[in-house]
Design a protein around this motif. Structure first.
Motif, PDB file in Angstrom:
ATOM      1  N   ALA A 140      -4.407  -3.358  -7.747  1.00  0.00           N
ATOM      2  CA  ALA A 140      -3.856  -4.173  -8.834  1.00  0.00           C
ATOM      3  C   ALA A 140      -2.393  -3.830  -9.064  1.00  0.00           C
ATOM      4  O   ALA A 140      -1.548  -4.721  -9.250  1.00  0.00           O
ATOM      5  CB  ALA A 140      -4.669  -3.970 -10.108  1.00  0.00           C
ATOM      6  N   LYS A 141      -2.059  -2.545  -9.064  1.00  0.00           N
ATOM      7  CA  LYS A 141      -0.676  -2.135  -9.283  1.00  0.00           C
ATOM      8  C   LYS A 141       0.206  -2.577  -8.116  1.00  0.00           C
ATOM      9  O   LYS A 141       1.368  -2.952  -8.312  1.00  0.00           O
ATOM     10  CB  LYS A 141      -0.582  -0.618  -9.466  1.00  0.00           C
ATOM     11  CG  LYS A 141      -1.377  -0.079 -10.642  1.00  0.00           C
ATOM     12  CD  LYS A 141      -0.984  -0.741 -11.953  1.00  0.00           C
ATOM     13  CE  LYS A 141      -1.732  -0.164 -13.132  1.00  0.00           C
ATOM     14  NZ  LYS A 141      -1.468  -0.889 -14.396  1.00  0.00           N
ATOM     15  N   THR A 142      -0.338  -2.513  -6.897  1.00  0.00           N
ATOM     16  CA  THR A 142       0.444  -2.931  -5.737  1.00  0.00           C
ATOM     17  C   THR A 142       0.722  -4.423  -5.796  1.00  0.00           C
ATOM     18  O   THR A 142       1.822  -4.884  -5.460  1.00  0.00           O
ATOM     19  CB  THR A 142      -0.287  -2.576  -4.439  1.00  0.00           C
ATOM     20  OG1 THR A 142      -0.549  -1.164  -4.412  1.00  0.00           O
ATOM     21  CG2 THR A 142       0.548  -2.943  -3.219  1.00  0.00           C
ATOM     22  N   ARG A 143      -0.249  -5.216  -6.240  1.00  0.00           N
ATOM     23  CA  ARG A 143      -0.022  -6.660  -6.382  1.00  0.00           C
ATOM     24  C   ARG A 143       1.083  -6.939  -7.392  1.00  0.00           C
ATOM     25  O   ARG A 143       1.944  -7.795  -7.166  1.00  0.00           O
ATOM     26  CB  ARG A 143      -1.314  -7.349  -6.834  1.00  0.00           C
ATOM     27  CG  ARG A 143      -2.371  -7.466  -5.751  1.00  0.00           C
ATOM     28  CD  ARG A 143      -3.510  -8.341  -6.248  1.00  0.00           C
ATOM     29  NE  ARG A 143      -4.582  -8.447  -5.298  1.00  0.00           N
ATOM     30  CZ  ARG A 143      -5.697  -7.723  -5.321  1.00  0.00           C
ATOM     31  NH1 ARG A 143      -5.857  -6.806  -6.266  1.00  0.00           N
ATOM     32  NH2 ARG A 143      -6.638  -7.897  -4.418  1.00  0.00           N
ATOM     33  N   GLU A 144       1.057  -6.234  -8.515  1.00  0.00           N
ATOM     34  CA  GLU A 144       2.093  -6.435  -9.523  1.00  0.00           C
ATOM     35  C   GLU A 144       3.462  -6.012  -8.988  1.00  0.00           C
ATOM     36  O   GLU A 144       4.462  -6.690  -9.227  1.00  0.00           O
ATOM     37  CB  GLU A 144       1.741  -5.664 -10.793  1.00  0.00           C
ATOM     38  CG  GLU A 144       0.530  -6.245 -11.519  1.00  0.00           C
ATOM     39  CD  GLU A 144       0.175  -5.472 -12.774  1.00  0.00           C
ATOM     40  OE1 GLU A 144       0.655  -4.330 -12.920  1.00  0.00           O
ATOM     41  OE2 GLU A 144      -0.564  -6.020 -13.603  1.00  0.00           O
ATOM     42  N   THR A 145       3.491  -4.907  -8.261  1.00  0.00           N
ATOM     43  CA  THR A 145       4.742  -4.442  -7.658  1.00  0.00           C
ATOM     44  C   THR A 145       5.272  -5.480  -6.679  1.00  0.00           C
ATOM     45  O   THR A 145       6.484  -5.742  -6.619  1.00  0.00           O
ATOM     46  CB  THR A 145       4.518  -3.099  -6.934  1.00  0.00           C
ATOM     47  OG1 THR A 145       4.113  -2.113  -7.890  1.00  0.00           O
ATOM     48  CG2 THR A 145       5.783  -2.627  -6.238  1.00  0.00           C
ATOM     49  N   MET A 146       4.377  -6.085  -5.917  1.00  0.00           N
ATOM     50  CA  MET A 146       4.774  -7.111  -4.960  1.00  0.00           C
ATOM     51  C   MET A 146       5.442  -8.290  -5.663  1.00  0.00           C
ATOM     52  O   MET A 146       6.495  -8.778  -5.237  1.00  0.00           O
ATOM     53  CB  MET A 146       3.550  -7.580  -4.167  1.00  0.00           C
ATOM     54  CG  MET A 146       3.832  -8.629  -3.109  1.00  0.00           C
ATOM     55  SD  MET A 146       2.412  -8.855  -2.003  1.00  0.00           S
ATOM     56  CE  MET A 146       1.179  -9.442  -3.178  1.00  0.00           C
ATOM     57  N   LEU A 147       4.852  -8.739  -6.772  1.00  0.00           N
ATOM     58  CA  LEU A 147       5.430  -9.850  -7.514  1.00  0.00           C
ATOM     59  C   LEU A 147       6.797  -9.486  -8.088  1.00  0.00           C
ATOM     60  O   LEU A 147       7.735 -10.297  -8.064  1.00  0.00           O
ATOM     61  CB  LEU A 147       4.487 -10.281  -8.636  1.00  0.00           C
ATOM     62  CG  LEU A 147       3.149 -10.895  -8.214  1.00  0.00           C
ATOM     63  CD1 LEU A 147       2.316 -11.240  -9.441  1.00  0.00           C
ATOM     64  CD2 LEU A 147       3.358 -12.125  -7.350  1.00  0.00           C
TER      65      LEU A 147
END
Length: 334
Positions: A140-147
């Motif tokens: 979840a944190k990696t997805r947010e970082t990606m955005l």
């Protein structure tokens, strides 16, 4: 003078982070990601506002997941590929999904000397995996970082899976293309397919295709091509290619990236890229629902007192898991 806080969560602070990220300011980009990774409830609320504000500026990057067994040369490959891409004018963000980081003390990407060229490249941004402890939390944190990185203007996301097993599925579920790196002559070509890794892949790339290794790399590639004929492809619109390359010499990297671009074009024309991203967004939502429920359960004081008994009863066979779930939800008033 007191040190400046890493971040704050007021409306004006969020506005400043949004503006800084949109402007590509690296210091504010790092602070925005730190905010998204924070476990403090107020920071989490602020991070949700931040990502929502940045959402219109996201979605334009090419998202490539990369996996491979230890020793295959993932870091060397990402360093070489990322440097090649920045040379073409791209801005590259390198992220990691490593559910073991909380136990091991940090991601493999924490040692940026593994990516010496890329870590010094002003058009690249390397972010180790957050030490969230669980695969769902890290993903979840990696997805947010990606955005957030996409909103900052990074147009290529290289997402490395550092862990094993389900982390590969997690990375495949947040990227447009999943690249599996393999070694020549390791004797595990067919074994890799049995493990199911190759069935997730949109492309297979055999590394270390240089010098005396070149014939073995070509043989391994031929074996993978033959084996892929008996597997169901991940997409009906894409035949999984097998390429050879050398992260050490750079030979084959241009051809590898051309296949990534070809995949992107094919998936876009058929509408599958948009469909895949829509599915990923919904999966992300439910993953966050599950994480929020786990947090709620773990933070309930009354339930915390009951959980050891419930777990013991289930473990000893005195209570069925289904009835135990009923008791947990009853304690929460759900």
């Amino acid at each position: 003078m007191s040190p400046r806080p890493a971040f704050a969560s007021s409306a004006s602070d969020i506005d400043r982070l949004v503006a800084g990220v949109r402007a590509g300011e690296r210091a504010l980009l790092a602070r925005a990601i730190t905010l998204a990774e924070s476990k403090r409830p107020d920071h989490q609320r602020a991070a949700r506002t931040l990502v929502q504000e940045l959402l219109p500026a996201t979605g334009k990057a090419m998202r490539v997941g990369i996996t491979g067994a230890p020793g295959v040369g993932k870091s060397t490959t990402i360093d070489a590929l990322g440097s090649y891409l920045t040379g073409l004018g791209h801005k590259v963000a390198v992220l990691a999904v490593d559910p073991s980081s909380a136990r091991t003390g940090g991601s493999i990407l924490g040692d940026k000397t593994r990516m010496a060229r890329l870590s010094a490249d002003p058009n690249a941004f390397i972010r180790p995996s957050p030490s969230a402890g669980t695969l769902g939390g890290v993903a979840a944190k990696t997805r947010e970082t990606m955005l957030i990185c996409e909103a900052a203007g990074y147009d290529v996301m290289l997402v490395e899976t550092v862990g094993i097993g389900q982390s590969e599925t997690a990375v495949a579920d947040m990227t447009d293309m999943f690249l599996a790196l393999m070694l020549p002559g390791a004797g595990d070509e067919l074994q890799g397919i049995k493990k199911g890794l190759v069935e997730l892949a949109d492309m297979i790339a055999v590394n270390k295709a240089d010098g005396d290794n070149l014939p073995r790399a070509r043989t391994a590639a031929a074996e993978y091509r033959a084996a892929l004929h008996i597997l169901s492809p991940r997409s009906p619109n894409w035949q999984v290619p097998v390429v050879t390359y050398s992260a050490y010499t750079g030979d084959g990297l241009a051809a590898l990236w051309n296949k990534v671009v070809e995949h992107r074009d094919t998936m876009t024309k058929t509408g599958e890229l948009a469909a895949r991203r829509r599915d990923q967004q919904v999966k992300w939502m439910w993953s966050m629902v599950e994480d929020r429920m786990r947090t709620r359960i773990a933070s309930d004081p009354a339930l915390a007192a009951e959980l050891p008994r419930i777990e013991s009863d289930v473990a000893d066979g005195r209570l069925s898991p289904a009835v135990a779930v009923d008791q947990i939800f009853a304690s929460l008033g759900w």
